[in-house]
Write an enzyme that holds these catalytic residues in place. Structure first.
Site, PDB file in Angstrom:
ATOM      1  N   CYS A  77       0.828  -1.254   0.052  1.00 45.78           N
ATOM      2  CA  CYS A  77      -0.007   0.090   0.079  1.00 45.78           C
ATOM      3  C   CYS A  77       0.781   1.199   0.042  1.00 45.78           C
ATOM      4  O   CYS A  77       1.702   1.419   0.935  1.00 45.78           O
ATOM      5  CB  CYS A  77      -0.765  -0.103   1.223  1.00 45.78           C
ATOM      6  SG  CYS A  77      -1.824   1.445   1.247  1.00 45.78           S
ATOM      7  N   HIS A 168      -3.176  -4.982 -10.534  1.00 50.66           N
ATOM      8  CA  HIS A 168      -4.079  -3.491 -10.851  1.00 50.66           C
ATOM      9  C   HIS A 168      -4.464  -3.758 -12.415  1.00 50.66           C
ATOM     10  O   HIS A 168      -3.963  -4.337 -13.084  1.00 50.66           O
ATOM     11  CB  HIS A 168      -3.133  -2.419 -10.786  1.00 50.66           C
ATOM     12  CG  HIS A 168      -2.834  -1.775  -9.441  1.00 50.66           C
ATOM     13  ND1 HIS A 168      -3.696  -1.077  -8.917  1.00 50.66           N
ATOM     14  CD2 HIS A 168      -1.509  -2.491  -8.580  1.00 50.66           C
ATOM     15  CE1 HIS A 168      -3.090  -0.985  -7.859  1.00 50.66           C
ATOM     16  NE2 HIS A 168      -1.806  -1.456  -7.449  1.00 50.66           N
ATOM     17  N   GLU A 217     -10.426   0.117  -5.117  1.00 54.41           N
ATOM     18  CA  GLU A 217      -9.439  -0.886  -4.439  1.00 54.41           C
ATOM     19  C   GLU A 217     -10.270  -2.242  -4.128  1.00 54.41           C
ATOM     20  O   GLU A 217     -11.166  -2.320  -3.217  1.00 54.41           O
ATOM     21  CB  GLU A 217      -8.740   0.022  -3.156  1.00 54.41           C
ATOM     22  CG  GLU A 217      -7.944   1.137  -3.355  1.00 54.41           C
ATOM     23  CD  GLU A 217      -7.184   1.289  -2.318  1.00 54.41           C
ATOM     24  OE1 GLU A 217      -6.165   0.788  -1.630  1.00 54.41           O
ATOM     25  OE2 GLU A 217      -7.187   2.643  -1.965  1.00 54.41           O
ATOM     26  N   CYS A 226      -4.794   5.917  -3.916  1.00 55.61           N
ATOM     27  CA  CYS A 226      -4.219   4.848  -4.125  1.00 55.61           C
ATOM     28  C   CYS A 226      -2.927   4.919  -4.336  1.00 55.61           C
ATOM     29  O   CYS A 226      -2.612   5.435  -5.668  1.00 55.61           O
ATOM     30  CB  CYS A 226      -5.180   3.874  -4.722  1.00 55.61           C
ATOM     31  SG  CYS A 226      -4.368   2.216  -4.795  1.00 55.61           S
ATOM     32  N   GLY A 229      -2.016   2.254  -7.143  1.00 55.38           N
ATOM     33  CA  GLY A 229      -3.017   2.463  -8.108  1.00 55.38           C
ATOM     34  C   GLY A 229      -2.151   3.638  -9.005  1.00 55.38           C
ATOM     35  O   GLY A 229      -2.341   3.508 -10.348  1.00 55.38           O
TER      36      GLY A 229
END
Length: 291
Positions: A77, A168, A217, A226, A229
């Site tokens: 993260c 992703h 997410e 994110c 992301g």
């Protein structure tokens, strides 16, 4: 025994941080704990729980676990690791401006921007992205999924799959504000092509150095930002010829600076804030976990 916590966020992507560096957490059902405390109406409210632990590797200063609001565990993260690094520095766990943090996606290096003893922002070396289908993972015969068509509710969408240590699925659109995120997001997250589910990014290219992104997410739903992301969005933009290797990524909660260096490493920089700290009521916790 009451559980002490800290609340931090990066661009509104907020986390409950628990300190397990000295004493293991006395929580038997960590998945259910995360579901309860992340609830924005019946708990503290957050996009996930961060757990700071002693590392298993001598190369790292700390280890980080990330538990999503649905109880699942994430590999990495980008906003969360900046939160943990800020907390570690400001609370005397690691008094260095460069901190190495162990995650399920490997050891990540975080460089802190410190002003008057406070961490204002941080840059994370997110590592090398992978476009290999097996690394996402994503089902299919081709080695890569770059602008590959998939079917979602009888609609054909072109997707580019990227791994930043976590999966992703990047989709380029003309206008991110027009996307029905709450509808499309979960359908793609749970698409049968992604055996471990996936994060979903809808990306609007503003220029060769600016992207506008909305994120769904995995395990958390729609969030204000994110980090992984944002990085995946830039990588997908570069490999499809849409942008340069450095861009500002605008998310609903603010912006991140992302660059994909010539040596293959992706770097992400952004702000981070600690909002408050507190104690979880023991009686409430016992009642919540018994339901």
């Amino acid at each position: 025994m009451p559980i002490h916590f800290h609340k931090l966020h990066g661009l509104g992507n907020d986390y409950i941080l628990l300190d397990a560096t000295k004493t293991p957490l006395q929580i038997d059902r960590l998945d259910e704990f995360a579901r309860k405390v992340c609830s924005r109406h019946f708990g503290i409210g957050a996009d996930g729980v961060l757990i700071a632990m002693q590392p298993s590797s001598k190369e790292a200063h700390l280890r980080m676990r990330i538990i999503n609001p649905d109880g699942s565990e994430a590999e990495m993260c980008g906003n969360g690791i900046r939160c943990l690094a800020k907390w570690a520095y400001e609370h005397g766990k690691v008094k260095r401006n460069v901190i190495h943090i162990e995650t399920l996606a490997g050891i990540k290096t975080v460089r802190l921007n410190i002003q008057k003893g406070r961490v204002i922002s941080a840059e994370v070396n997110m590592g090398r992205p992978s476009l290999r289908r097996l690394d996402i993972p994503m089902k299919g015969e081709k080695e890569f999924a770059i602008e590959e068509e998939i079917e979602v509710d009888d609609e054909r969408l072109k997707v580019t799959a990227v791994s930043m240590g976590n999966p992703h699925c990047v989709i380029f659109v003309d206008d991110v504000s027009s996307i029905q995120l709450e509808d499309l997001g979960p359908k793609i997250e749970f698409h049968p092509l992604f055996p471990n589910r996936t994060n979903v990014e809808f990306v609007q290219v503003i220029s060769r150095e600016r992207l506008k992104v909305r994120v769904w997410e995995r395990g958390a739903g729609a969030t204000l930002a994110c980090g992984t992301g944002a990085c995946a969005s830039l990588v997908a933009s570069v490999v499809t010829g849409r942008t340069n290797r450095k861009a500002t990524v605008y998310l609903p909660g603010g912006s991140l600076e992302v660059r994909w260096s010539e040596d293959g490493q992706v770097y992400m920089q952004g702000p981070v804030e600690e909002v408050y700290e507190g104690t979880i009521n023991e009686a409430w916790l016992k009642s919540a976990l018994s339901k």
